[in-house]
Design a protein around this motif. Structure first.
Motif, PDB file in Angstrom:
ATOM      1  N   THR A 102      24.925   5.165   6.229  1.00 27.69           N
ATOM      2  CA  THR A 102      24.564   4.560   7.481  1.00 27.69           C
ATOM      3  C   THR A 102      23.084   5.096   7.687  1.00 27.69           C
ATOM      4  O   THR A 102      21.759   4.565   7.751  1.00 27.69           O
ATOM      5  N   CYS A 103      23.108   6.477   8.239  1.00 27.89           N
ATOM      6  CA  CYS A 103      21.805   7.156   8.688  1.00 27.89           C
ATOM      7  C   CYS A 103      20.878   7.316   7.237  1.00 27.89           C
ATOM      8  O   CYS A 103      19.711   7.087   7.375  1.00 27.89           O
ATOM      9  N   ASP A 104      21.692   7.520   6.177  1.00 29.50           N
ATOM     10  CA  ASP A 104      20.803   7.677   4.918  1.00 29.50           C
ATOM     11  C   ASP A 104      20.341   6.465   4.523  1.00 29.50           C
ATOM     12  O   ASP A 104      19.161   6.170   3.733  1.00 29.50           O
ATOM     13  N   ILE A 105      20.996   5.394   4.604  1.00 30.77           N
ATOM     14  CA  ILE A 105      20.470   4.099   4.064  1.00 30.77           C
ATOM     15  C   ILE A 105      19.442   3.532   4.899  1.00 30.77           C
ATOM     16  O   ILE A 105      18.348   2.887   4.367  1.00 30.77           O
ATOM     17  N   ARG A 106      19.454   3.868   6.351  1.00 33.20           N
ATOM     18  CA  ARG A 106      18.300   3.554   7.027  1.00 33.20           C
ATOM     19  C   ARG A 106      16.995   4.234   6.734  1.00 33.20           C
ATOM     20  O   ARG A 106      15.909   3.747   6.837  1.00 33.20           O
ATOM     21  N   HIS A 107      17.164   5.680   6.518  1.00 32.83           N
ATOM     22  CA  HIS A 107      16.219   6.253   5.895  1.00 32.83           C
ATOM     23  C   HIS A 107      15.457   5.974   4.590  1.00 32.83           C
ATOM     24  O   HIS A 107      14.523   5.965   4.639  1.00 32.83           O
ATOM     25  N   GLU A 108      16.424   5.388   3.705  1.00 32.33           N
ATOM     26  CA  GLU A 108      15.914   4.910   2.697  1.00 32.33           C
ATOM     27  C   GLU A 108      15.141   3.820   2.667  1.00 32.33           C
ATOM     28  O   GLU A 108      14.144   3.377   1.888  1.00 32.33           O
ATOM     29  N   GLU A 109      15.761   2.792   3.719  1.00 30.62           N
ATOM     30  CA  GLU A 109      15.129   1.653   3.723  1.00 30.62           C
ATOM     31  C   GLU A 109      13.662   1.928   4.526  1.00 30.62           C
ATOM     32  O   GLU A 109      12.849   1.206   4.273  1.00 30.62           O
ATOM     33  N   GLN A 110      13.584   3.010   5.252  1.00 30.16           N
ATOM     34  CA  GLN A 110      12.234   3.126   5.877  1.00 30.16           C
ATOM     35  C   GLN A 110      11.223   3.679   4.742  1.00 30.16           C
ATOM     36  O   GLN A 110       9.918   3.296   4.734  1.00 30.16           O
ATOM     37  N   ILE A 111      11.683   4.644   3.945  1.00 30.99           N
ATOM     38  CA  ILE A 111      10.785   4.905   2.847  1.00 30.99           C
ATOM     39  C   ILE A 111      10.453   3.873   2.001  1.00 30.99           C
ATOM     40  O   ILE A 111       9.192   3.723   1.454  1.00 30.99           O
ATOM     41  N   VAL A 112      11.310   2.880   1.570  1.00 28.00           N
ATOM     42  CA  VAL A 112      10.855   1.620   0.810  1.00 28.00           C
ATOM     43  C   VAL A 112       9.893   0.983   1.555  1.00 28.00           C
ATOM     44  O   VAL A 112       8.708   0.632   1.029  1.00 28.00           O
ATOM     45  N   ALA A 113       9.913   0.574   2.832  1.00 25.00           N
ATOM     46  CA  ALA A 113       9.045  -0.069   3.486  1.00 25.00           C
ATOM     47  C   ALA A 113       7.587   0.631   3.293  1.00 25.00           C
ATOM     48  O   ALA A 113       6.801   0.025   3.404  1.00 25.00           O
ATOM     49  N   LEU A 114       7.525   2.005   3.796  1.00 25.10           N
ATOM     50  CA  LEU A 114       6.493   2.665   3.655  1.00 25.10           C
ATOM     51  C   LEU A 114       5.582   2.415   2.138  1.00 25.10           C
ATOM     52  O   LEU A 114       4.475   2.364   2.180  1.00 25.10           O
ATOM     53  N   LEU A 115       6.666   2.808   1.212  1.00 25.81           N
ATOM     54  CA  LEU A 115       5.926   2.284   0.037  1.00 25.81           C
ATOM     55  C   LEU A 115       5.334   1.138  -0.242  1.00 25.81           C
ATOM     56  O   LEU A 115       4.490   0.972  -1.182  1.00 25.81           O
ATOM     57  N   ASP A 116       5.745   0.138   0.249  1.00 25.65           N
ATOM     58  CA  ASP A 116       5.238  -1.081   0.212  1.00 25.65           C
ATOM     59  C   ASP A 116       3.749  -1.158   1.081  1.00 25.65           C
ATOM     60  O   ASP A 116       3.139  -1.833   0.589  1.00 25.65           O
ATOM     61  N   GLU A 117       3.507  -0.370   1.808  1.00 24.14           N
ATOM     62  CA  GLU A 117       2.242  -0.374   2.613  1.00 24.14           C
ATOM     63  C   GLU A 117       1.360   0.517   1.944  1.00 24.14           C
ATOM     64  O   GLU A 117       0.168   0.287   2.106  1.00 24.14           O
ATOM     65  N   ILE A 118       1.665   1.460   0.916  1.00 20.10           N
ATOM     66  CA  ILE A 118       0.886   2.373   0.011  1.00 20.10           C
ATOM     67  C   ILE A 118       0.071   1.579  -1.058  1.00 20.10           C
ATOM     68  O   ILE A 118       0.851   1.110  -2.039  1.00 20.10           O
ATOM     69  N   LYS A 119      -1.264   1.435  -1.076  1.00 26.12           N
ATOM     70  CA  LYS A 119      -1.950   0.954  -2.252  1.00 26.12           C
ATOM     71  C   LYS A 119      -2.506   1.975  -2.907  1.00 26.12           C
ATOM     72  O   LYS A 119      -3.093   2.700  -2.545  1.00 26.12           O
ATOM     73  N   VAL A 120      -2.590   1.998  -4.510  1.00 25.75           N
ATOM     74  CA  VAL A 120      -3.014   2.683  -5.224  1.00 25.75           C
ATOM     75  C   VAL A 120      -3.923   1.881  -6.153  1.00 25.75           C
ATOM     76  O   VAL A 120      -3.734   0.684  -6.645  1.00 25.75           O
ATOM     77  N   GLN A 121      -4.961   2.433  -6.507  1.00 24.27           N
ATOM     78  CA  GLN A 121      -6.017   2.018  -7.620  1.00 24.27           C
ATOM     79  C   GLN A 121      -5.475   2.248  -9.078  1.00 24.27           C
ATOM     80  O   GLN A 121      -5.298   3.347  -9.440  1.00 24.27           O
ATOM     81  N   VAL A 122      -5.131   1.167 -10.031  1.00 22.84           N
ATOM     82  CA  VAL A 122      -4.774   1.206 -11.176  1.00 22.84           C
ATOM     83  C   VAL A 122      -5.929   0.659 -12.208  1.00 22.84           C
ATOM     84  O   VAL A 122      -6.549  -0.353 -11.601  1.00 22.84           O
TER      85      VAL A 122
END
Length: 86
Positions: free
Chosen positions: A1-21
């Motif tokens: 429950t708490c771990d799932i919410r934390h994982e969802e927050q990390i995935v949402a944060l990764l969506d916002e990070i842009k990298v130059q390829v």
């Protein structure tokens, strides 16, 4: 429950990070005279053959290889192998 919410927050944060390829098509060594002598329309032969795979780079580090493809009016890469764990 708490771990799932934390994982969802990390995935949402990764969506916002842009990298130059970038993609490295090849290299060539030219003398300064040759470089200064380049004019519009000049052809420069790179060390990569047409059927050779190209490197996909992230922060200057090779993370994948693939072949160049046409996607509509743009170039693209068909990834054939990766060198990281997604």
């Amino acid at each position: 429950t708490c771990d799932i919410r934390h994982e969802e927050q990390i995935v949402a944060l990764l969506d916002e990070i842009k990298v130059q390829v970038s993609v490295s098509l090849g290299e060539v060594t030219l003398s300064a005279r040759e470089l200064l002598g380049l004019e519009p329309g000049a052809l420069v032969t790179l060390d990569t053959a047409l059927d050779q795979e190209v490197n996909v780079l992230l922060n200057g580090k090779v993370v994948a290889q693939g072949t160049i493809v046409a996607i509509g009016e743009h170039y693209g890469i068909r990834v054939s192998q990766t060198f990281y764990s997604p």
